[in-house]
Design an enzyme around this catalytic site. Structure first.
Site, PDB file in Angstrom:
ATOM      1  N   LYS A 269       0.838  -1.209   0.000  1.00  0.00           N
ATOM      2  CA  LYS A 269       0.000   0.000   0.000  1.00  0.00           C
ATOM      3  C   LYS A 269       0.871   1.257   0.000  1.00  0.00           C
ATOM      4  O   LYS A 269       0.630   2.216  -0.752  1.00  0.00           O
ATOM      5  CB  LYS A 269      -0.895  -0.024   1.247  1.00  0.00           C
ATOM      6  CG  LYS A 269      -1.943   1.054   1.268  1.00  0.00           C
ATOM      7  CD  LYS A 269      -2.585   1.190   2.621  1.00  0.00           C
ATOM      8  CE  LYS A 269      -3.631   0.135   2.886  1.00  0.00           C
ATOM      9  NZ  LYS A 269      -4.240   0.296   4.234  1.00  0.00           N
TER      10      LYS A 269
ATOM     11  N   LEU B  32     -16.079  11.861   7.434  1.00  0.00           N
ATOM     12  CA  LEU B  32     -16.090  11.718   5.973  1.00  0.00           C
ATOM     13  C   LEU B  32     -16.851  10.478   5.535  1.00  0.00           C
ATOM     14  O   LEU B  32     -16.891   9.462   6.222  1.00  0.00           O
ATOM     15  CB  LEU B  32     -14.676  11.736   5.394  1.00  0.00           C
ATOM     16  CG  LEU B  32     -13.700  10.599   5.630  1.00  0.00           C
ATOM     17  CD1 LEU B  32     -13.952   9.412   4.744  1.00  0.00           C
ATOM     18  CD2 LEU B  32     -12.297  11.119   5.383  1.00  0.00           C
ATOM     19  N   ARG B  33     -17.460  10.621   4.369  1.00  0.00           N
ATOM     20  CA  ARG B  33     -18.195   9.508   3.750  1.00  0.00           C
ATOM     21  C   ARG B  33     -17.348   8.950   2.627  1.00  0.00           C
ATOM     22  O   ARG B  33     -16.756   9.726   1.857  1.00  0.00           O
ATOM     23  CB  ARG B  33     -19.504  10.015   3.128  1.00  0.00           C
ATOM     24  CG  ARG B  33     -20.458  10.657   4.071  1.00  0.00           C
ATOM     25  CD  ARG B  33     -21.418  11.581   3.327  1.00  0.00           C
ATOM     26  NE  ARG B  33     -20.732  12.717   2.712  1.00  0.00           N
ATOM     27  CZ  ARG B  33     -21.264  13.555   1.834  1.00  0.00           C
ATOM     28  NH1 ARG B  33     -22.481  13.385   1.417  1.00  0.00           N
ATOM     29  NH2 ARG B  33     -20.571  14.567   1.346  1.00  0.00           N
TER      30      ARG B  33
ATOM     31  N   PHE C 124     -31.015  10.403   3.689  1.00  0.00           N
ATOM     32  CA  PHE C 124     -30.885   9.166   4.477  1.00  0.00           C
ATOM     33  C   PHE C 124     -32.243   8.540   4.787  1.00  0.00           C
ATOM     34  O   PHE C 124     -32.419   7.876   5.802  1.00  0.00           O
ATOM     35  CB  PHE C 124     -30.047   9.382   5.747  1.00  0.00           C
ATOM     36  CG  PHE C 124     -28.593   9.068   5.483  1.00  0.00           C
ATOM     37  CD1 PHE C 124     -27.877   9.810   4.571  1.00  0.00           C
ATOM     38  CD2 PHE C 124     -27.976   7.991   6.088  1.00  0.00           C
ATOM     39  CE1 PHE C 124     -26.565   9.496   4.264  1.00  0.00           C
ATOM     40  CE2 PHE C 124     -26.654   7.668   5.795  1.00  0.00           C
ATOM     41  CZ  PHE C 124     -25.948   8.427   4.887  1.00  0.00           C
ATOM     42  N   LEU C 125     -33.191   8.749   3.888  1.00  0.00           N
ATOM     43  CA  LEU C 125     -34.489   8.077   4.015  1.00  0.00           C
ATOM     44  C   LEU C 125     -34.721   7.189   2.795  1.00  0.00           C
ATOM     45  O   LEU C 125     -35.853   7.040   2.351  1.00  0.00           O
ATOM     46  CB  LEU C 125     -35.617   9.105   4.129  1.00  0.00           C
ATOM     47  CG  LEU C 125     -35.885   9.717   5.506  1.00  0.00           C
ATOM     48  CD1 LEU C 125     -37.126  10.613   5.468  1.00  0.00           C
ATOM     49  CD2 LEU C 125     -36.070   8.645   6.597  1.00  0.00           C
TER      50      LEU C 125
ATOM     51  N   GLY D 178     -24.492  -0.887   5.110  1.00  0.00           N
ATOM     52  CA  GLY D 178     -23.346  -1.763   5.337  1.00  0.00           C
ATOM     53  C   GLY D 178     -22.111  -0.895   5.451  1.00  0.00           C
ATOM     54  O   GLY D 178     -22.204   0.279   5.839  1.00  0.00           O
TER      55      GLY D 178
ATOM     56  N   CYS E 127     -18.394   1.205   8.793  1.00  0.00           N
ATOM     57  CA  CYS E 127     -18.663   2.160   9.877  1.00  0.00           C
ATOM     58  C   CYS E 127     -19.998   1.942  10.574  1.00  0.00           C
ATOM     59  O   CYS E 127     -20.033   1.550  11.739  1.00  0.00           O
ATOM     60  CB  CYS E 127     -18.570   3.579   9.332  1.00  0.00           C
ATOM     61  SG  CYS E 127     -16.979   3.903   8.567  1.00  0.00           S
TER      62      CYS E 127
ATOM     63  N   LYS F 267     -21.834   0.655  -1.199  1.00  0.00           N
ATOM     64  CA  LYS F 267     -22.508   1.849  -1.701  1.00  0.00           C
ATOM     65  C   LYS F 267     -21.838   2.231  -3.019  1.00  0.00           C
ATOM     66  O   LYS F 267     -20.720   1.765  -3.303  1.00  0.00           O
ATOM     67  CB  LYS F 267     -22.431   3.000  -0.690  1.00  0.00           C
ATOM     68  CG  LYS F 267     -21.006   3.508  -0.446  1.00  0.00           C
ATOM     69  CD  LYS F 267     -20.949   4.474   0.707  1.00  0.00           C
ATOM     70  CE  LYS F 267     -21.111   5.901   0.280  1.00  0.00           C
ATOM     71  NZ  LYS F 267     -20.771   6.854   1.343  1.00  0.00           N
TER      72      LYS F 267
HETATM   73  C1  UGA Z   1     -20.664   6.855   7.315  1.00  0.00           C
HETATM   74  C2  UGA Z   1     -21.163   8.242   7.719  1.00  0.00           C
HETATM   75  O1  UGA Z   1     -22.160   8.674   6.789  1.00  0.00           O
HETATM   76  C3  UGA Z   1     -20.009   9.248   7.743  1.00  0.00           C
HETATM   77  O2  UGA Z   1     -20.478  10.508   8.187  1.00  0.00           O
HETATM   78  C4  UGA Z   1     -18.941   8.729   8.696  1.00  0.00           C
HETATM   79  O3  UGA Z   1     -17.824   9.605   8.752  1.00  0.00           O
HETATM   80  C5  UGA Z   1     -18.468   7.366   8.230  1.00  0.00           C
HETATM   81  O4  UGA Z   1     -19.592   6.461   8.199  1.00  0.00           O
HETATM   82  C6  UGA Z   1     -17.434   6.871   9.194  1.00  0.00           C
HETATM   83  O5  UGA Z   1     -17.786   6.585  10.344  1.00  0.00           O
HETATM   84  O6  UGA Z   1     -16.253   6.861   8.869  1.00  0.00           O
HETATM   85  P1  UGA Z   1     -20.046   5.707   4.979  1.00  0.00           P
HETATM   86  O7  UGA Z   1     -19.870   4.440   5.754  1.00  0.00           O
HETATM   87  O8  UGA Z   1     -19.020   6.112   3.979  1.00  0.00           O
HETATM   88  O9  UGA Z   1     -20.175   6.951   5.983  1.00  0.00           O
HETATM   89  O10 UGA Z   1     -21.403   5.562   4.186  1.00  0.00           O
HETATM   90  P2  UGA Z   1     -22.863   6.219   4.227  1.00  0.00           P
HETATM   91  O11 UGA Z   1     -23.004   7.176   3.124  1.00  0.00           O
HETATM   92  O12 UGA Z   1     -23.221   6.653   5.585  1.00  0.00           O
HETATM   93  O13 UGA Z   1     -23.740   4.935   3.866  1.00  0.00           O
HETATM   94  C7  UGA Z   1     -23.752   3.821   4.749  1.00  0.00           C
HETATM   95  C8  UGA Z   1     -24.690   2.780   4.235  1.00  0.00           C
HETATM   96  O14 UGA Z   1     -26.035   3.202   4.347  1.00  0.00           O
HETATM   97  C9  UGA Z   1     -24.508   2.374   2.764  1.00  0.00           C
HETATM   98  O15 UGA Z   1     -24.561   0.977   2.672  1.00  0.00           O
HETATM   99  C10 UGA Z   1     -25.678   3.027   2.075  1.00  0.00           C
HETATM  100  O16 UGA Z   1     -26.082   2.332   0.919  1.00  0.00           O
HETATM  101  C11 UGA Z   1     -26.746   2.953   3.154  1.00  0.00           C
HETATM  102  N1  UGA Z   1     -27.818   3.960   3.020  1.00  0.00           N
HETATM  103  C12 UGA Z   1     -27.526   5.281   3.067  1.00  0.00           C
HETATM  104  C13 UGA Z   1     -29.136   3.533   2.876  1.00  0.00           C
HETATM  105  O17 UGA Z   1     -29.427   2.316   2.844  1.00  0.00           O
HETATM  106  N2  UGA Z   1     -30.131   4.474   2.768  1.00  0.00           N
HETATM  107  C14 UGA Z   1     -29.850   5.795   2.818  1.00  0.00           C
HETATM  108  O18 UGA Z   1     -30.828   6.602   2.720  1.00  0.00           O
HETATM  109  C15 UGA Z   1     -28.535   6.212   2.956  1.00  0.00           C
END
Ligand code: UGA
Length: 430
Positions: free
Chosen positions: A35, A145-146, A246-247, A254, A257, A319
Site C-alpha cells: 500500500k 467523511l463519507r 438518508f431516508l 453496510g 462504519c 454503496k
Molecule cells: C458513514 C457516515 O455517513 C459518515 O459521516 C462517517 O464519517 C463514516 O460512516 C465513518 O464513520 O467513517 P459511509 O460508511 O461512507 O459513511 O457511508 P454512508 O453514506 O453513511 O452509507 C452507509 C450505508 O447506508 C450504505 O450501505 C448506504 O447504501 C446505506 N444507506 C444510506 C441507505 O441504505 N439508505 C440511505 O438513505 C442512505
C-alpha cells in the site's frame, strides 16, 4: 507544518493527502508495504473519486513509509488506524494501542497527538495517560467523511470537533493552524471535552443508522399493506424537521462504519451500565439485517424454489462510488442466493477485485463475476440491483426485457422498467 498520519486506510490516506493539499509536509505511516509503495507512486490503493488526482497534486509534500521513525520530525501526529469489530461485537482496539505504543518513542513536549479513529468513549482519557509520559498532548478530533465523498469531506467538512482536556485550551490554536483554510471559511468548530467528542462520532453514525432503519421499517409495513415507501419518504421528508436525506429504503446499510459503530456503542454502553439507553440500536441492527433476507423472500415469492435458478446481481460494493465490500449487503445477498441453490452472476464497476479476493478466501461456490452488466443477464431468471451505481440507474431496460427485476435500492425508474417488459419488485414498493 510537519505532520504525520498513522494508518493509511480510507480515512488516513485521504486525510494525509488532504493535509498536504492544505500546504503541510506530511508523512503517512502504514504497516502494509504494498500500500505504501502504491501511495508513494501517487496511485490510490482503493477507489475513491478524486483521490488519485489529489495524490498527484500533493506528491511534493507527501510521502508514505512503513517505518514509524519517519514521524520523528513531525509535531502533529494524526491517529487514523482502523477500529474493526471484534467477534464479540465490541470495538477491537489492537491497532490503536499498537500505533500509540510505537509512536511513544518519537514524542516530546512539543508533540500533539490528534485522535481521529472511531473509538469507544473513554479511550482518549486512557491514551492520554500513555501519551503524557512523554510530555506530549492529546486531542480528539473525530472524522465524519463519507466514502465516495472522502476528498470533498476532508477539505470542506460540515463541522470540526475538537476534544480537549481542560487546561489544554492552547491546543485549539495548533489544530486551527493545521486546518487554517477550513477555519477561515467559517466552518463551525466546536471545542468540547474528550468524552463528548468521542460520543459525537458514534451518536452521529447511530442517528444515521436509525434513520435508515426507520424508513426500512416503514418499507416492511408498506409491503404488508401495498403502500409505497418512496412516496412516504418524499412526503415526510418535506418536513424540514425530518428531512429527505438518508431516508432511502432498500437493502439497508453496510460498510466499515455504521454496522460496527452501533454494535460497538451498544457494548460500550452496557459496560458503562447504561445499556438500556441504546437498546433500540439492537433493533436498528435487526431491522437492517432483515432487509438482506427480504431480497431472498421476494425472489422466492416470484421464482419459487431458487435451486437451479440463475440470478444476475448488479453491485457488490456497500454503496456506489466505492470499492469497499466490508459488511456489504450486496455481497451478503449474493452469498444467501448461492446458498439457496441458485447461481449468481455478479458485476460491479469497481469492487470486482476486492470481491474476488473475498469469494476466494471464503471458498464460496455458485457466484461468478462478469465483465459487464449485460453479461450477467445471460440465462438469468432475475436481476437484483444491490448497489445504486449511476450506470445501473441509467441502463436501458429495453435491452433485455422479459424477466424479474428486484430493485434492492429503489433506484430504478419503475415505470420505464415495467413498460420495457420487466416484472418489477422494489423494497417497500411494488
Ligand atoms: C458513514 C457516515 O455517513 C459518515 O459521516 C462517517 O464519517 C463514516 O460512516 C465513518 O464513520 O467513517 P459511509 O460508511 O461512507 O459513511 O457511508 P454512508 O453514506 O453513511 O452509507 C452507509 C450505508 O447506508 C450504505 O450501505 C448506504 O447504501 C446505506 N444507506 C444510506 C441507505 O441504505 N439508505 C440511505 O438513505 C442512505
Amino acid at each position: 507544518m510537519k505532520i504525520s498520519v498513522i494508518g493509511c486506510g480510507y480515512l488516513g490516506a485521504v486525510h494525509a493527502a488532504g493535509m498536504a493539499e492544505l500546504g503541510h509536509e506530511v508523512v503517512g505511516i502504514d504497516l502494509d508495504q504494498a500500500k505504501v509503495n502504491r501511495l508513494n507512486s501517487s496511485e490510490a490503493p482503493f477507489f475513491e473519486p478524486g483521490f488519485d488526482d489529489l495524490l498527484v497534486k500533493t506528491a511534493e509534500r507527501l510521502t508514505f513509509s512503513t517505518d514509524m521513525a519517519d514521524v520523528a520530525e513531525a509535531t502533529v501526529h494524526f491517529l487514523t488506524v482502523g477500529t474493526p469489530q471484534s467477534p464479540s461485537g465490541a470495538v477491537d482496539m489492537t491497532y490503536v494501542n499498537r500505533a500509540v505504543e510505537a509512536l511513544l518513542p518519537f514524542l516530546s513536549g512539543e508533540s500533539v497527538v490528534v485522535g481521529k479513529s472511531t473509538v469507544p468513549v473513554g479511550t482518549a482519557q486512557r491514551l492520554k495517560e500513555m501519551i503524557e509520559t512523554t510530555g506530549a498532548k492529546l486531542m480528539w478530533n473525530p472524522e465524519f467523511l463519507r466514502e465516495g465523498f472522502a476528498v470533498q469531506d476532508t477539505l470542506t467538512p460540515d463541522r470540526l470537533v475538537y476534544g480537549i482536556q481542560s487546561g489544554d485550551e492552547s491546543l485549539v490554536e495548533v489544530l486551527d493552524e493545521v486546518y487554517r483554510p477550513i477555519i477561515e471559511r467559517k466552518t463551525p468548530r466546536l471545542v468540547m471535552d474528550y468524552a463528548t467528542a468521542e460520543l459525537v462520532k458514534v451518536a452521529a453514525n447511530s442517528f444515521l443508522a436509525t434513520k435508515i432503519s426507520f424508513i426500512n421499517a416503514m418499507a416492511e409495513i408498506s409491503d404488508a399493506v401495498g403502500a409505497d415507501v418512496t412516496m412516504l419518504a418524499d412526503a415526510i421528508g418535506h418536513d424540514p424537521r425530518i428531512g429527505r436525506k438518508f431516508l432511502n429504503a432498500g437493502i439497508g446499510f453496510g460498510g466499515g462504519c455504521l454496522p460496527k459503530d452501533i454494535r460497538g456503542f451498544v457494548q460500550r454502553a452496557d459496560e458503562l451500565g447504561v445499556g438500556e439507553a441504546v437498546e433500540f440500536l439492537s433493533d436498528v441492527d435487526a431491522i437492517n439485517l432483515r432487509r438482506r433476507a427480504r431480497v431472498i423472500d421476494v425472489l422466492s415469492e416470484e421464482l419459487g424454489d431458487l435451486s437451479g435458478k440463475t440470478v444476475a446481481l448488479w453491485g457488490l460494493a456497500f454503496k456506489p462510488d466505492s470499492d469497499d465490500i466490508r459488511d456489504s449487503p450486496a455481497l451478503d445477498i449474493a452469498e444467501s442466493i448461492a446458498k439457496a441453490g441458485a447461481t449468481v452472476q455478479a458485476y460491479d464497476p469497481e469492487a470486482m477485485g476486492p470481491a474476488q479476493k473475498r469469494l476466494a478466501s471464503n471458498d464460496i461456490s455458485g457466484i461468478s463475476l462478469h465483465e459487464s452488466p449485460e453479461e450477467t443477464l445471460s440465462g438469468a431468471d432475475a436481476l437484483v440491483v444491490a448497489t445504486e451505481w449511476k450506470t445501473f440507474r441509467e441502463w436501458d431496460p429495453s435491452d433485455a426485457p422479459g424477466r424479474l427485476v428486484v430493485d434492492g435500492r429503489n433506484c430504478l425508474d419503475r415505470e420505464r422498467w415495467k413498460s420495457a417488459g420487466w416484472r418489477y419488485r422494489g423494497m417497500g414498493r411494488t
